[in-house]
Scaffold this motif. Structure first.
Motif, PDB file in Angstrom:
ATOM      1  N   GLY A  68      -2.978   6.940 -11.351  1.00  0.00           N
ATOM      2  CA  GLY A  68      -3.656   6.766 -10.068  1.00  0.00           C
ATOM      3  C   GLY A  68      -3.335   5.431  -9.421  1.00  0.00           C
ATOM      4  N   HIS A  69      -3.272   4.377 -10.235  1.00  0.00           N
ATOM      5  CA  HIS A  69      -2.935   3.060  -9.689  1.00  0.00           C
ATOM      6  C   HIS A  69      -1.488   3.012  -9.197  1.00  0.00           C
ATOM      7  CE1 HIS A  69      -6.722   1.666 -11.339  1.00  0.00           C
ATOM      8  NE2 HIS A  69      -6.508   0.460 -10.850  1.00  0.00           N
ATOM      9  N   VAL A  70      -0.586   3.640  -9.937  1.00  0.00           N
ATOM     10  CA  VAL A  70       0.822   3.647  -9.531  1.00  0.00           C
ATOM     11  C   VAL A  70       0.984   4.343  -8.187  1.00  0.00           C
ATOM     12  CG1 VAL A  70       3.095   4.590 -10.085  1.00  0.00           C
ATOM     13  CG2 VAL A  70       1.743   3.477 -11.862  1.00  0.00           C
ATOM     14  N   VAL A  71       0.338   5.520  -8.042  1.00  0.00           N
ATOM     15  CA  VAL A  71       0.432   6.261  -6.786  1.00  0.00           C
ATOM     16  C   VAL A  71      -0.236   5.478  -5.660  1.00  0.00           C
ATOM     17  CG1 VAL A  71      -0.282   8.354  -5.576  1.00  0.00           C
ATOM     18  CG2 VAL A  71       0.546   8.500  -7.933  1.00  0.00           C
ATOM     19  N   GLY A  72      -1.424   4.955  -5.914  1.00  0.00           N
ATOM     20  CA  GLY A  72      -2.165   4.267  -4.865  1.00  0.00           C
ATOM     21  C   GLY A  72      -1.526   2.976  -4.402  1.00  0.00           C
ATOM     22  N   LEU A  73      -0.856   2.263  -5.324  1.00  0.00           N
ATOM     23  CA  LEU A  73      -0.295   0.960  -4.981  1.00  0.00           C
ATOM     24  C   LEU A  73       1.153   1.036  -4.507  1.00  0.00           C
ATOM     25  CD1 LEU A  73      -1.739  -1.207  -7.907  1.00  0.00           C
ATOM     26  CD2 LEU A  73      -2.521  -1.157  -5.532  1.00  0.00           C
ATOM     27  N   LEU A  74       1.910   1.981  -5.047  1.00  0.00           N
ATOM     28  CA  LEU A  74       3.341   2.004  -4.751  1.00  0.00           C
ATOM     29  C   LEU A  74       3.737   3.010  -3.673  1.00  0.00           C
ATOM     30  CD1 LEU A  74       4.908   1.652  -8.321  1.00  0.00           C
ATOM     31  CD2 LEU A  74       4.506  -0.127  -6.605  1.00  0.00           C
ATOM     32  N   VAL A  75       2.928   4.038  -3.470  1.00  0.00           N
ATOM     33  CA  VAL A  75       3.276   5.062  -2.473  1.00  0.00           C
ATOM     34  C   VAL A  75       2.647   4.703  -1.129  1.00  0.00           C
ATOM     35  CG1 VAL A  75       3.127   7.498  -1.859  1.00  0.00           C
ATOM     36  CG2 VAL A  75       3.429   6.828  -4.258  1.00  0.00           C
ATOM     37  N   GLN A 162     -13.521   0.563   3.287  1.00  0.00           N
ATOM     38  CA  GLN A 162     -12.216  -0.017   3.592  1.00  0.00           C
ATOM     39  C   GLN A 162     -11.120   0.733   2.856  1.00  0.00           C
ATOM     40  OE1 GLN A 162     -10.860  -3.932   1.939  1.00  0.00           O
ATOM     41  NE2 GLN A 162     -11.073  -4.612   4.054  1.00  0.00           N
ATOM     42  N   ASP A 163     -10.013   0.978   3.499  1.00  0.00           N
ATOM     43  CA  ASP A 163      -8.887   1.689   2.904  1.00  0.00           C
ATOM     44  C   ASP A 163      -7.996   0.673   2.191  1.00  0.00           C
ATOM     45  OD1 ASP A 163      -6.849   3.332   2.162  1.00  0.00           O
ATOM     46  OD2 ASP A 163      -6.402   4.099   4.163  1.00  0.00           O
ATOM     47  N   TYR A 164      -7.943   0.769   0.871  1.00  0.00           N
ATOM     48  CA  TYR A 164      -7.141  -0.189   0.105  1.00  0.00           C
ATOM     49  C   TYR A 164      -5.652  -0.039   0.387  1.00  0.00           C
ATOM     50  CZ  TYR A 164      -6.120   3.736  -3.022  1.00  0.00           C
ATOM     51  OH  TYR A 164      -5.704   4.940  -3.531  1.00  0.00           O
ATOM     52  N   ARG A 165      -5.243   1.099   0.955  1.00  0.00           N
ATOM     53  CA  ARG A 165      -3.824   1.289   1.266  1.00  0.00           C
ATOM     54  C   ARG A 165      -3.384   0.455   2.464  1.00  0.00           C
ATOM     55  NH1 ARG A 165      -2.321   7.489   1.440  1.00  0.00           N
ATOM     56  NH2 ARG A 165      -4.152   7.611   2.796  1.00  0.00           N
ATOM     57  N   LYS A 166      -4.348  -0.186   3.128  1.00  0.00           N
ATOM     58  CA  LYS A 166      -4.011  -1.070   4.243  1.00  0.00           C
ATOM     59  C   LYS A 166      -4.152  -2.546   3.860  1.00  0.00           C
ATOM     60  CE  LYS A 166      -5.624   2.330   7.651  1.00  0.00           C
ATOM     61  NZ  LYS A 166      -4.269   2.808   7.985  1.00  0.00           N
ATOM     62  N   THR A 167      -4.665  -2.812   2.669  1.00  0.00           N
ATOM     63  CA  THR A 167      -4.863  -4.198   2.235  1.00  0.00           C
ATOM     64  C   THR A 167      -4.210  -4.468   0.883  1.00  0.00           C
ATOM     65  OG1 THR A 167      -7.016  -3.550   1.279  1.00  0.00           O
ATOM     66  CG2 THR A 167      -7.028  -4.463   3.516  1.00  0.00           C
ATOM     67  N   VAL A 168      -4.776  -3.879  -0.167  1.00  0.00           N
ATOM     68  CA  VAL A 168      -4.294  -4.164  -1.520  1.00  0.00           C
ATOM     69  C   VAL A 168      -2.878  -3.639  -1.741  1.00  0.00           C
ATOM     70  CG1 VAL A 168      -4.780  -3.933  -3.976  1.00  0.00           C
ATOM     71  CG2 VAL A 168      -6.675  -4.049  -2.345  1.00  0.00           C
ATOM     72  N   SER A 169      -2.622  -2.410  -1.319  1.00  0.00           N
ATOM     73  CA  SER A 169      -1.305  -1.809  -1.558  1.00  0.00           C
ATOM     74  C   SER A 169      -0.159  -2.573  -0.889  1.00  0.00           C
ATOM     75  CB  SER A 169      -1.309  -0.343  -1.102  1.00  0.00           C
ATOM     76  OG  SER A 169      -2.241   0.405  -1.852  1.00  0.00           O
ATOM     77  N   PRO A 170      -0.271  -2.913   0.424  1.00  0.00           N
ATOM     78  CA  PRO A 170       0.805  -3.711   1.033  1.00  0.00           C
ATOM     79  C   PRO A 170       1.002  -5.048   0.331  1.00  0.00           C
ATOM     80  CG  PRO A 170      -0.589  -2.755   2.725  1.00  0.00           C
ATOM     81  CD  PRO A 170      -1.277  -2.509   1.423  1.00  0.00           C
ATOM     82  N   TRP A 171      -0.108  -5.670  -0.078  1.00  0.00           N
ATOM     83  CA  TRP A 171       0.008  -6.955  -0.795  1.00  0.00           C
ATOM     84  C   TRP A 171       0.751  -6.764  -2.102  1.00  0.00           C
ATOM     85  CZ3 TRP A 171      -2.476  -7.744  -5.594  1.00  0.00           C
ATOM     86  CH2 TRP A 171      -2.304  -9.018  -6.129  1.00  0.00           C
ATOM     87  N   PHE A 172       0.402  -5.719  -2.859  1.00  0.00           N
ATOM     88  CA  PHE A 172       1.037  -5.487  -4.151  1.00  0.00           C
ATOM     89  C   PHE A 172       2.533  -5.248  -3.993  1.00  0.00           C
ATOM     90  CE2 PHE A 172       2.389  -2.740  -7.651  1.00  0.00           C
ATOM     91  CZ  PHE A 172       1.948  -3.474  -8.745  1.00  0.00           C
ATOM     92  N   ARG A 173       2.906  -4.433  -3.024  1.00  0.00           N
ATOM     93  CA  ARG A 173       4.337  -4.150  -2.823  1.00  0.00           C
ATOM     94  C   ARG A 173       5.083  -5.384  -2.333  1.00  0.00           C
ATOM     95  NH1 ARG A 173       2.075   0.686  -0.624  1.00  0.00           N
ATOM     96  NH2 ARG A 173       2.361  -0.095   1.501  1.00  0.00           N
TER      97      ARG A 173
END
Length: 250
Positions: A68-75, A162-173
């Motif tokens: 779940g973390h891989v999909v959520g952070l990298l996709v 808050q949608d983490y795909r607009k904050t945490v995910s871009p930061w991680f990538r």
């Protein structure tokens, strides 16, 4: 990273690379100088009843959590949109799987910690290193599951999350292209920040604890030669040789 507070720059622009150095450098050091210590230090001989329940629960839940973390952070969000997966379906699926996996992981680690604390022989071989590892691991699980429960409850009651795909995910990538997006992480919800810090602490400890076994795979078993067992009894040896002489093998 310009225009952001020094604390944000330290936490989200510098700390991730410090953790990466500790993780990669620690793994190299451990493999070179502590190969015999590269193990889980299994305590199954001391107690197995709780271990048979807690270990599969923990590892199953953790595997789903990792996926779940891989999909959520990298996709990226654009990719799921292109596949026709709506934001609602994505979040409902993520929250549902996250709750199930988080619950399994928490119950599994609770049983393992209880076993280690209440079983005398197991507790006697528990080091300070193990205690620190368990503390950080439990905190990472609790913050992740608590965050999932909180946002699931907010979604059910019709509140805004808050949608983490607009904050945490871009930061991680952005970390992997050496251009950390501090602004994205700085604007993330406090729960995301707390869980991320627990995750960073866990990865920093990884090479120096029993968790290092997660980076191992028994690939050598596929290529090692057969192990031949021989008896010292001459009568059995003679019978065995005669049997092998008449049996066809591959």
């Amino acid at each position: 990273m310009n225009g952001h507070g020094s604390l944000d720059t330290l936490l989200w622009g510098i700390l991730p690379y410090v953790v990466l150095v500790l993780l990669i450098g620690g793994l190299i050091w451990r493999h070179r100088y502590d190969k015999f210590g590269w193990t889980t230090r299994s305590s199954e001989l001391y107690e197995s009843r709780l271990l048979r329940i807690g270990s599969p629960l923990f590892h199953f839940g953790l595997l789903v959590v990792i996926v779940g973390h891989v999909v959520g952070l990298l996709v990226p969000e654009g990719w799921t949109d292109a596949l026709g997966v709506s934001s609602t379906v994505y979040h409902v699926s993520a929250l549902s799987l996250g709750l199930v996996a988080g619950f399994c992981t928490l119950v599994g680690i609770a049983l393992l910690v209880w076993r280690r604390r209440t079983s005398g022989p197991v507790f006697s071989v528990t080091t300070r290193n193990d205690k620190l590892m368990y503390l950080v691991l439990v905190l990472a699980i609790l913050t992740g599951l608590g965050m999932t429960v909180y946002f699931a409850g907010t979604e059910i009651t019709g509140g805004h999350t808050q949608d983490y795909r607009k904050t945490v995910s871009p930061w991680f990538r952005s970390i992997w292209i050496l251009r950390p997006d501090v602004a994205a992480m700085a604007s993330a919800d406090g729960l995301y920040k707390l869980h991320t810090l627990m995750g960073l602490a866990l990865f920093a400890l990884f090479p120096f604890t029993r968790l290092v076994h997660a980076f191992s795979a028994p690939v050598g078993y596929l290529f090692r030669p057969y192990i031949i067992y021989r008896t010292r009894d001459p009568h059995h040896a003679a019978a065995g040789q005669a049997e092998r002489a008449t049996r066809r093998g591959w």
